[in-house]
Design a protein around this motif. Structure first.
Motif, short mmCIF file in Angstrom:
data_model
loop_
_atom_site.label_atom_id
_atom_site.label_comp_id
_atom_site.label_asym_id
_atom_site.label_seq_id
_atom_site.Cartn_x
_atom_site.Cartn_y
_atom_site.Cartn_z
N LEU A 3 0.85 -1.18 0.00
CA LEU A 3 0.00 0.00 0.00
C LEU A 3 0.88 1.23 0.00
O LEU A 3 1.74 1.41 0.87
CB LEU A 3 -0.89 0.02 1.24
N LEU A 60 -3.12 0.65 -3.88
CA LEU A 60 -2.91 -0.73 -3.44
C LEU A 60 -2.47 -1.58 -4.62
O LEU A 60 -3.13 -1.58 -5.66
CB LEU A 60 -4.21 -1.30 -2.84
N ILE A 73 -10.54 0.53 -2.82
CA ILE A 73 -9.71 -0.37 -2.03
C ILE A 73 -10.57 -1.15 -1.03
O ILE A 73 -10.41 -2.36 -0.86
CB ILE A 73 -8.60 0.42 -1.31
#
Length: 226
Positions: A3, A60, A73
């Protein structure tokens, strides 16, 4: 999984993506990029891992799959680990939770603009305009409705921690930074969010940062927000 996030002191959307991953229970690598540094314009174009989002965070990566935007996400992770981890089981509760998340995702521009997230600061006497005050009234009203209808199972909006709490956590931070008054019933919810172990870990990391983004700092105590 990895991330990509921005400065923890300032980046509210990074906080949402990070909380979503923590809530998923999946292991991930955290990669931090200092937003708006001297080389930011060049870096966001040349950094392959943030190129898909045009330099916006969070991003991500899951193998070759790339997901940007915090709501996307959340939905991607819900597909991975089960939707009931992020959303209430009951149809009526889930409908409200989705609506609240969507509203947070698309609304409250005045409050966001006039009260940028700044975890390290404690501001007294900060003035906001009528539009932002309207946001400040609307938000606790939503919290109260969710808590009254669906919050019996715990201290969060829908009882247990969910996507709705992930999305409203940065608002709790803003209210605390700028001393925005809320009704008493909202304080218990704010305390539950602020004292959550994940948020406390984020706050501790933010306080250790030495990056300063001047346009997101307060130009003067009590001065009128632009």
């Amino acid at each position: 999984m990895k991330l990509i996030i921005g400065n923890k002191n300032y980046s509210s959307w990074s906080l949402r993506g990070w909380l979503a991953l923590k809530h998923s229970g999946l292991a991930f690598e955290e990669i931090q990029v200092p937003l708006y540094g001297e080389d930011w314009d060049h870096r966001k174009k040349e950094h392959d891992e943030i190129a898909p989002s045009s330099g916006k965070v969070p991003v991500l990566w899951d193998g070759d799959a790339v997901v940007w935007d915090s709501l996307a996400i959340v939905e991607y992770l819900a597909d991975r680990v089960g939707r009931e981890r992020f959303w209430p089981k009951a149809d009526d509760a889930r409908a409200m939770a989705r609506s609240m998340v969507a509203e947070m995702h698309s609304s409250y521009a005045a409050l966001r603009r006039q009260c940028p997230m700044n975890i390290r600061r404690q501001v007294q006497g900060w003035e906001i305009d009528e539009e932002a005050r309207g946001d400040g009234v609307r938000l606790p009203t939503l919290w109260a409705e969710a808590r009254a209808r669906f919050g019996r199972g715990g201290p969060f909006l829908f009882g247990t921690f969910s996507a709705a709490d992930i999305f409203y956590a940065p608002i709790v931070s803003r209210f605390m930074t700028y001393g925005i008054g809320v009704p008493g019933f909202a304080l218990a919810y704010m305390e539950a969010i602020w004292e959550h172990e994940w948020l406390q870990a984020w706050v501790a990391a933010a306080e250790e940062e030495d990056w300063v983004i001047e346009q997101w700092e307060i130009p003067g105590r009590g001065s009128k927000a632009k």
